[in-house]
Design an enzyme around this catalytic site. Structure first.
Site, PDB file in Angstrom:
ATOM      1  N   ARG A   1      -5.606   9.937  16.582  1.00 22.44           N
ATOM      2  CA  ARG A   1      -5.564  10.762  15.374  1.00 22.44           C
ATOM      3  C   ARG A   1      -5.357  12.222  15.779  1.00 22.44           C
ATOM      4  NH1 ARG A   1      -7.999   8.980  10.709  1.00 22.44           N
ATOM      5  NH2 ARG A   1      -6.983  10.818   9.872  1.00 22.44           N
TER       6      ARG A   1
ATOM      7  N   ARG B   1      -8.232  15.363   1.311  1.00 21.05           N
ATOM      8  CA  ARG B   1      -8.714  13.978   1.166  1.00 21.05           C
ATOM      9  C   ARG B   1      -9.249  13.849  -0.252  1.00 21.05           C
ATOM     10  NH1 ARG B   1     -12.252  10.193   5.159  1.00 21.05           N
ATOM     11  NH2 ARG B   1     -10.154  10.072   6.042  1.00 21.05           N
TER      12      ARG B   1
ATOM     13  N   CYS C   1      -9.102   1.197  11.600  1.00 21.91           N
ATOM     14  CA  CYS C   1      -9.047   2.649  11.378  1.00 21.91           C
ATOM     15  C   CYS C   1     -10.426   3.286  11.543  1.00 21.91           C
ATOM     16  CB  CYS C   1      -8.449   2.947  10.019  1.00 21.91           C
ATOM     17  SG  CYS C   1      -9.423   2.321   8.633  1.00 21.91           S
TER      18      CYS C   1
ATOM     19  N   HIS D   1      -2.905   6.186   3.467  1.00 25.28           N
ATOM     20  CA  HIS D   1      -3.506   6.962   4.561  1.00 25.28           C
ATOM     21  C   HIS D   1      -2.448   7.149   5.656  1.00 25.28           C
ATOM     22  CE1 HIS D   1      -6.514   8.794   6.888  1.00 25.28           C
ATOM     23  NE2 HIS D   1      -7.311   7.785   7.170  1.00 25.28           N
TER      24      HIS D   1
ATOM     25  N   ASP E   1      -9.741  -3.442   7.727  1.00 24.64           N
ATOM     26  CA  ASP E   1     -10.426  -2.225   7.278  1.00 24.64           C
ATOM     27  C   ASP E   1     -11.648  -2.687   6.483  1.00 24.64           C
ATOM     28  OD1 ASP E   1     -11.037   0.397   6.556  1.00 24.64           O
ATOM     29  OD2 ASP E   1      -9.483   0.549   5.017  1.00 24.64           O
TER      30      ASP E   1
ATOM     31  N   GLN F   1      -3.309   8.014   9.360  1.00 22.66           N
ATOM     32  CA  GLN F   1      -3.857   6.896  10.118  1.00 22.66           C
ATOM     33  C   GLN F   1      -2.730   6.088  10.767  1.00 22.66           C
ATOM     34  OE1 GLN F   1      -7.290   6.087  10.505  1.00 22.66           O
ATOM     35  NE2 GLN F   1      -6.336   4.897  12.117  1.00 22.66           N
TER      36      GLN F   1
HETATM   37  N1   CP Z   1     -10.132   6.549   9.772  1.00 19.78           N
HETATM   38  C1   CP Z   1     -10.560   7.645   9.130  1.00 19.78           C
HETATM   39  O1   CP Z   1      -9.836   8.283   8.378  1.00 19.78           O
HETATM   40  O2   CP Z   1     -11.842   7.997   9.424  1.00 19.78           O
HETATM   41  P1   CP Z   1     -12.731   9.105   8.701  1.00 19.78           P
HETATM   42  O3   CP Z   1     -13.071   8.594   7.348  1.00 19.78           O
HETATM   43  O4   CP Z   1     -13.933   9.256   9.581  1.00 19.78           O
HETATM   44  O5   CP Z   1     -11.926  10.375   8.628  1.00 19.78           O
HETATM   45  N1  NVA Z   2     -10.160   2.228   3.109  1.00 21.66           N
HETATM   46  C1  NVA Z   2     -11.139   3.156   3.610  1.00 21.66           C
HETATM   47  C2  NVA Z   2     -10.556   3.941   4.760  1.00 21.66           C
HETATM   48  C3  NVA Z   2     -11.498   4.926   5.390  1.00 21.66           C
HETATM   49  C4  NVA Z   2     -10.856   5.686   6.500  1.00 21.66           C
HETATM   50  C5  NVA Z   2     -11.591   4.069   2.486  1.00 21.66           C
HETATM   51  O1  NVA Z   2     -10.743   4.502   1.692  1.00 21.66           O
HETATM   52  O2  NVA Z   2     -12.790   4.355   2.383  1.00 21.66           O
END
Ligand code: CP
Ligand code: NVA
Length: 302
Positions: free
Chosen positions: A288, A104, A259, A131, A219, A134
């Site tokens: 997930r 990540r 998400c 993502h 989101d 997701q």
């Molecule tokens: N939706 C998602 O990726 O959640 P987290 O940031 O908790 O991993």
């Molecule tokens: N768009 C959000 C998604 C989190 C799962 C971010 O990048 O923080």
């Protein structure tokens, strides 16, 4: 054998994605029957998180454990990455020790560099660009609700961000129709709009996007790393909140997805999760686990 990465949905062919989802449904049934297969016995997943996570971290770690393997959480600040060891060297070292790496990151280019240097599969656990994990869970959830997702009417409201980009890619692959309502300064990047291959329509207001939609999704307005823009964003997204009243103009059987994490009072109203049309949000989060277990099997075992 050449390794396969999962940096965007298009890293896998459509038939491979459908196969992964088919397996995800089967793994979910097994999970509820408390039947666990050991398909990834002795395999280890390394997980590098440059940003916070609840769902991604827990689903990957629980998933590896349930398949007989294990996962290691690596934070850049506690590893040599934080002291300047090059990504490429780290990729080569981890390739000698574990079966796959999930990353990540705030910079999609880092994922690409890591994947290029690694000899094992590399998975995007969220980047500034997209993502894809997701979307595996989201499409699994849509399939549970509607069966065939082809020509499904899906509305995206809010920020044209990383998750929106993966929706654009998914619209082409899974052949659903995406209607997007975003403020003009927060449109998704043109190269991601192209990936929808004509399956996207932009409209001016959330009301127009939601009309007749079978899936409504949104989101956060301020993604991780954009905290210093919060005041501008609150102003720009005024009027883009999802409320029970907004869902009233969607299809009768509308399924709301998010998400998560959600910011109540911003992209969703305080009371939205009390509305039964949002119930799928929790199975979406749970998916997930199942979708990524299927993905891990596909990438590690082939
Ligand atoms: N939706 C998602 O990726 O959640 P987290 O940031 O908790 O991993
Ligand atoms: N768009 C959000 C998604 C989190 C799962 C971010 O990048 O923080």
């Amino acid at each position: 054998m050449a390794k396969t990465d999962f940096l965007t949905l298009n890293s896998l062919s459509p038939p491979a994605l459908f196969k992964v989802l088919e397996r995800a449904h089967a793994l979910k049934n097994s999970y509820h029957a408390r039947e666990f297969s050991q398909t990834l016995k002795q395999h280890v997943l390394a997980m590098i998180f440059e940003k916070s996570s609840t769902r991604t971290r827990v689903s990957f770690e629980a998933g590896m454990t349930q398949l007989g393997g294990s996962a290691i959480f690596l934070s850049p600040t506690d590893t040599q990455l934080g002291r300047g060891e090059p990504l490429e060297d780290t990729a080569r070292v981890l390739s000698e020790m574990v079966s796959a790496v999930m990353i990540r990151t705030d910079d999609h280019n880092k994922l690409e560099r890591f994947a290029e240097a690694a000899t094992i599969p590399v998975i995007n656990g969220l980047s500034d660009s997209c993502h894809p994990c997701q979307l595996l869970a989201d499409v699994q959830t849509m399939q549970e609700r509607f069966g065939d997702v082809r020509n499904l009417r899906v509305a995206w409201i809010g920020d044209g961000n990383n998750v929106c980009h993966s929706y654009l890619e998914a619209a082409n692959i899974f052949e659903f129709n995406l209607t997007v309502a975003v403020p003009s300064s927060y449109k998704p990047a043109p190269e991601w709009v192209e990936k929808a291959n004509g399956r996207v329509t932009f409209v001016d207001s959330p009301e127009d996007a939601v009309k007749g939609a079978q899936v409504v999704t949104t989101d956060v307005w301020t993604s991780m790393g954009q905290e210093n823009e919060i005041q501008d964003r609150l102003r720009a997204f005024n009027g883009y909140q999802i409320t029970p009243a907004l869902l009233d103009s969607a299809a009768k059987d509308v399924c709301f997805l998010h998400c998560l994490p959600a910011h109540k009072g911003e992209e969703i109203s305080d009371n939205l999760f009390a509305d039964s049309r949002t119930n799928s949000v929790w199975s979406q989060a749970g998916n997930r686990l199942h979708a990524q277990k299927a993905l891990l099997e596909h990438l590690i075992n082939g």
